[in-house]
Design an enzyme around this catalytic site. Sequence first.
Site, PDB file in Angstrom:
ATOM      1  N   ASP A 132       0.821  -1.197   0.000  1.00 53.00           N
ATOM      2  CA  ASP A 132       0.000   0.000   0.000  1.00 53.00           C
ATOM      3  C   ASP A 132       0.864   1.258   0.000  1.00 53.00           C
ATOM      4  O   ASP A 132       2.043   1.222   0.363  1.00 53.00           O
ATOM      5  CB  ASP A 132      -0.909   0.026   1.236  1.00 53.00           C
ATOM      6  CG  ASP A 132      -1.918  -1.101   1.233  1.00 53.00           C
ATOM      7  OD1 ASP A 132      -2.360  -1.500   0.143  1.00 53.00           O
ATOM      8  OD2 ASP A 132      -2.264  -1.583   2.329  1.00 53.00           O
ATOM      9  N   LEU A 133       0.241   2.371  -0.357  1.00 45.41           N
ATOM     10  CA  LEU A 133       0.918   3.667  -0.371  1.00 45.41           C
ATOM     11  C   LEU A 133       1.621   3.940   0.958  1.00 45.41           C
ATOM     12  O   LEU A 133       2.787   4.368   0.981  1.00 45.41           O
ATOM     13  CB  LEU A 133      -0.115   4.766  -0.654  1.00 45.41           C
ATOM     14  CG  LEU A 133       0.335   6.216  -0.443  1.00 45.41           C
ATOM     15  CD1 LEU A 133       1.338   6.630  -1.506  1.00 45.41           C
ATOM     16  CD2 LEU A 133      -0.872   7.156  -0.446  1.00 45.41           C
TER      17      LEU A 133
END
Length: 318
Positions: A132-133
Amino acid sequence: MLNQGQRVVLPLKPTDMNRSLADYVARHAPIFRGHDVCGYLAERRFHVNGEPAPAETILQSGDKLELMRPPWHEPEVPRDFPIVFEDADVLVVDKPAGIPITPTGPFLTHSLLHLLRNEFANPDLAPIHRLDLETSGLIAFAKRVEARGWFQSQFQRQTVEKRYEALVFGRIPKDLHLVDIALDRDTLIHSKFVPHPQGKPARTEILDRHHWGTYSFVSLRPLSGRTHQIRAHLAAVGHPIVGDKKYGSNPGLFLKWLETKDTKLYLNEWKLPAQALHNRGLILQDRKGCRLVLHSERDVAHSWQRGIASIDGDIQIS
């Protein structure tokens, strides 16, 4: 930094046929959230079969629909992604939190893939798994097209071993060693996964834990590869990850945050500006069958401690 814009190929379904372009945009509004679609239509930035198309254009079977997205200023991202391992087939870097793997939302040239392709002058570079970011840690890229399948199949067969670290709310009990909860998409937030008896099986092993006051620092190993598995599992057992906006104990707060994306407004509840999740270790096989045991040296624990202390004061580690 102002980029050069983006050409986006848009999906066309049978139900979109014989309808106008304006109707398509209205019916697929979630795709364009945050974009000036009225301006795009007026400026004829939607192209059908390579030609600028007015809003009243009727879409037909076989059409190719594209959006010529105008240039925009991208958010700045951290640039410290040291190389952990490299050979002729694979590149493994230690990703910081706050940079996406691939272009998404406001990020295009400020994605890790774009930056690495430029740095290594290798357009064939491709990620073989995901983070994820806001998740930091080890991420592997295939360097050659012919190597992608070899590495991706290991993730698909779940023969790759990953070891994560997380900081969570609450004191995880000593006797909790396995979270075995099936997951499915949430009906309120479609990008979120929640426990569901008819969901896909998902298992996460809790390897170790240390109590930091009212928090727990945990080591985990996902035994299956579901999207957001660790985040969803920890939330499901009552110990959401510190800084996790989507899986925090108050889903309404996440929906409010989406309106402004101003994390500072909610730091007293989330404690950290990004979710405290890190991919510490990765074990996989190279194309010769040799076992690669890779380890991140990033000191996330110290960073998380400083962040918590700035909100709560110093914490006792036991």
